[in-house]
Design a protein around this motif. Structure first.
Motif, PDB file in Angstrom:
ATOM      1  N   ARG A  44      20.495  29.247  67.109  1.00 13.33           N
ATOM      2  CA  ARG A  44      21.008  29.843  68.343  1.00 13.33           C
ATOM      3  C   ARG A  44      20.006  29.654  69.476  1.00 13.33           C
ATOM      4  NH1 ARG A  44      21.731  35.574  67.323  1.00 13.33           N
ATOM      5  NH2 ARG A  44      23.214  34.845  65.788  1.00 13.33           N
ATOM      6  N   LYS A  45      18.715  29.860  69.185  1.00 17.92           N
ATOM      7  CA  LYS A  45      17.696  29.682  70.225  1.00 17.92           C
ATOM      8  C   LYS A  45      17.584  28.219  70.647  1.00 17.92           C
ATOM      9  CE  LYS A  45      14.885  33.709  69.242  1.00 17.92           C
ATOM     10  NZ  LYS A  45      13.569  34.232  68.873  1.00 17.92           N
ATOM     11  N   LEU A  48      20.471  27.506  72.917  1.00 21.29           N
ATOM     12  CA  LEU A  48      20.224  28.121  74.224  1.00 21.29           C
ATOM     13  C   LEU A  48      19.236  27.293  75.040  1.00 21.29           C
ATOM     14  CD1 LEU A  48      20.737  30.607  76.029  1.00 21.29           C
ATOM     15  CD2 LEU A  48      18.740  31.645  74.966  1.00 21.29           C
ATOM     16  N   THR A  52      20.211  25.490  78.673  1.00 20.60           N
ATOM     17  CA  THR A  52      19.663  26.163  79.851  1.00 20.60           C
ATOM     18  C   THR A  52      19.411  25.201  81.009  1.00 20.60           C
ATOM     19  OG1 THR A  52      18.634  27.827  78.452  1.00 20.60           O
ATOM     20  CG2 THR A  52      17.782  27.620  80.677  1.00 20.60           C
TER      21      THR A  52
END
Length: 119
Positions: A44-45, A48, A52
């Motif tokens: 998930r990170k 992200l 971004t």
């Protein structure tokens, strides 16, 4: 085709090799889904982080669209006041729209392929 050296080494096991195999042959430790949770959070990170920068660039481009249009109109007014010889020489040196779009597509493909190579 397997190498003969690797096969020969696998056949020759001394006491330390057998001891190491016995140590690492144990059953996995039950962690009640902790490992899956950690992997899910890491993915998930990463997602992200990958999203971004493109989203920020899109938002910045949308915010800068109107001011850039204003700058282009000012530049057009300045170009109209210059003698025709200067404008013709400058315009002849600029790339065509097709060249700019093609270059942008190649750049986008290169960035995407480099990001795939990272993974």
């Amino acid at each position: 085709m397997a190498s003969k050296i690797v096969n020969m080494v696998e056949r020759m096991k001394d006491g330390q090799d057998r001891l190491l195999e016995a140590m690492f042959a144990s059953k996995p430790i039950a962690d009640d889904g902790f490992s899956a949770l950690v992997v899910r959070r890491i993915r998930r990170k990463l997602l992200l982080r990958r999203l971004t920068l493109p989203i920020a660039a899109l938002i910045g481009g949308l915010l800068a669209f109107k001011p850039v249009g204003g700058l282009l109109s000012i530049a057009l007014r300045v170009l109209e006041q210059l003698p025709g010889e200067f404008v013709a020489a400058t315009v002849a040196g600029l790339p065509t729209l097709q060249t700019v779009v093609t270059g942008g597509l190649i750049l986008a493909a290169a960035v995407l392929s480099l990001s795939m190579l990272e993974d």
